[in-house]
Design a protein around this motif. Structure first.
Motif, PDB file in Angstrom:
ATOM      1  N   ILE A  17       0.848  -1.194   0.000  1.00 58.46           N
ATOM      2  CA  ILE A  17       0.000   0.000   0.000  1.00 58.46           C
ATOM      3  C   ILE A  17       0.884   1.244   0.000  1.00 58.46           C
ATOM      4  O   ILE A  17       0.581   2.225  -0.681  1.00 58.46           O
ATOM      5  N   GLU A  18       1.967   1.197   0.747  1.00 58.20           N
ATOM      6  CA  GLU A  18       2.896   2.329   0.769  1.00 58.20           C
ATOM      7  C   GLU A  18       3.509   2.563  -0.603  1.00 58.20           C
ATOM      8  O   GLU A  18       3.610   3.697  -1.079  1.00 58.20           O
ATOM      9  N   VAL A  19       3.896   1.516  -1.293  1.00 59.00           N
ATOM     10  CA  VAL A  19       4.447   1.611  -2.644  1.00 59.00           C
ATOM     11  C   VAL A  19       3.384   2.137  -3.599  1.00 59.00           C
ATOM     12  O   VAL A  19       3.648   2.978  -4.462  1.00 59.00           O
ATOM     13  N   GLN A  59       3.028   5.817  -3.123  1.00 62.13           N
ATOM     14  CA  GLN A  59       4.163   6.504  -3.733  1.00 62.13           C
ATOM     15  C   GLN A  59       4.028   6.552  -5.249  1.00 62.13           C
ATOM     16  O   GLN A  59       4.342   7.558  -5.889  1.00 62.13           O
ATOM     17  N   LEU A  60       3.557   5.474  -5.852  1.00 60.88           N
ATOM     18  CA  LEU A  60       3.338   5.461  -7.299  1.00 60.88           C
ATOM     19  C   LEU A  60       2.257   6.471  -7.712  1.00 60.88           C
ATOM     20  O   LEU A  60       2.368   7.144  -8.740  1.00 60.88           O
ATOM     21  N   VAL A  61       1.213   6.590  -6.926  1.00 59.36           N
ATOM     22  CA  VAL A  61       0.153   7.571  -7.203  1.00 59.36           C
ATOM     23  C   VAL A  61       0.741   8.986  -7.121  1.00 59.36           C
ATOM     24  O   VAL A  61       0.465   9.828  -7.980  1.00 59.36           O
TER      25      VAL A  61
END
Length: 154
Positions: A3-5, A8-10
């Motif tokens: 979810i953290e990744v 970050q992608l968003v």
């Protein structure tokens, strides 16, 4: 962790969109500036051509044609000091001393720093010739006030 990744992608996606938007806006502004500079250059070239044409007409003794050209220019640019200067020159050459005097005074009003070199000497000659002919040299250029008149406010 995933979810953290994903978050970050968003964020990266939106940052890329923002960078793209800024880039497109900058390219648009530069393009508009270049178009405007091209138009200004064309206008300057046209004005130079007009000045050269007026000089040639006066040199050829075609003052009436010069007056017609200047009058057309003054309709488009009424505060063009150079056009008023050419009108004064052309009217002087046709013998219309009063109109020449008015145009010369308008030139002086618009371009006071020309007095020592351009307008002052011709002004003295004009005033002397008009005075010698028994005419009035106290003709004034009246520039309308931008404020509304009393009649309009009553």
């Amino acid at each position: 962790m995933e979810i953290e990744v994903l978050h970050q992608l968003v964020w990266i996606k939106w940052l890329l969109v923002a960078v793209l938007f800024v880039f497109v806006a900058a390219v648009g502004l530069v393009s508009m500036a270049m178009l405007k500079m091209g138009r200004v250059a064309e206008q300057m070239k046209s004005e130079q051509h007009s000045t050269d044409r007026l000089k040639a007409l006066l040199d050829e003794g075609k003052a009436e044609e010069a007056i017609a050209l200047v009058e057309a220019r003054l309709k488009k640019y009424p505060d063009d000091a150079q056009a008023h200067w050419f009108l004064a020159q052309a009217c002087y050459r046709t013998g219309d001393l009063h109109r020449s005097l008015i145009a010369l005074r308008k030139t002086q009003e618009l371009q006071p720093d020309w007095e020592a070199t351009y307008t002052g000497p011709l002004l003295r000659v004009l005033e002397q010739r008009i005075s010698d002919a028994g005419g009035r040299t106290d003709l004034k250029v009246v520039t309308p006030s931008p404020s509304p008149s009393r009649d309009m406010t009553d």
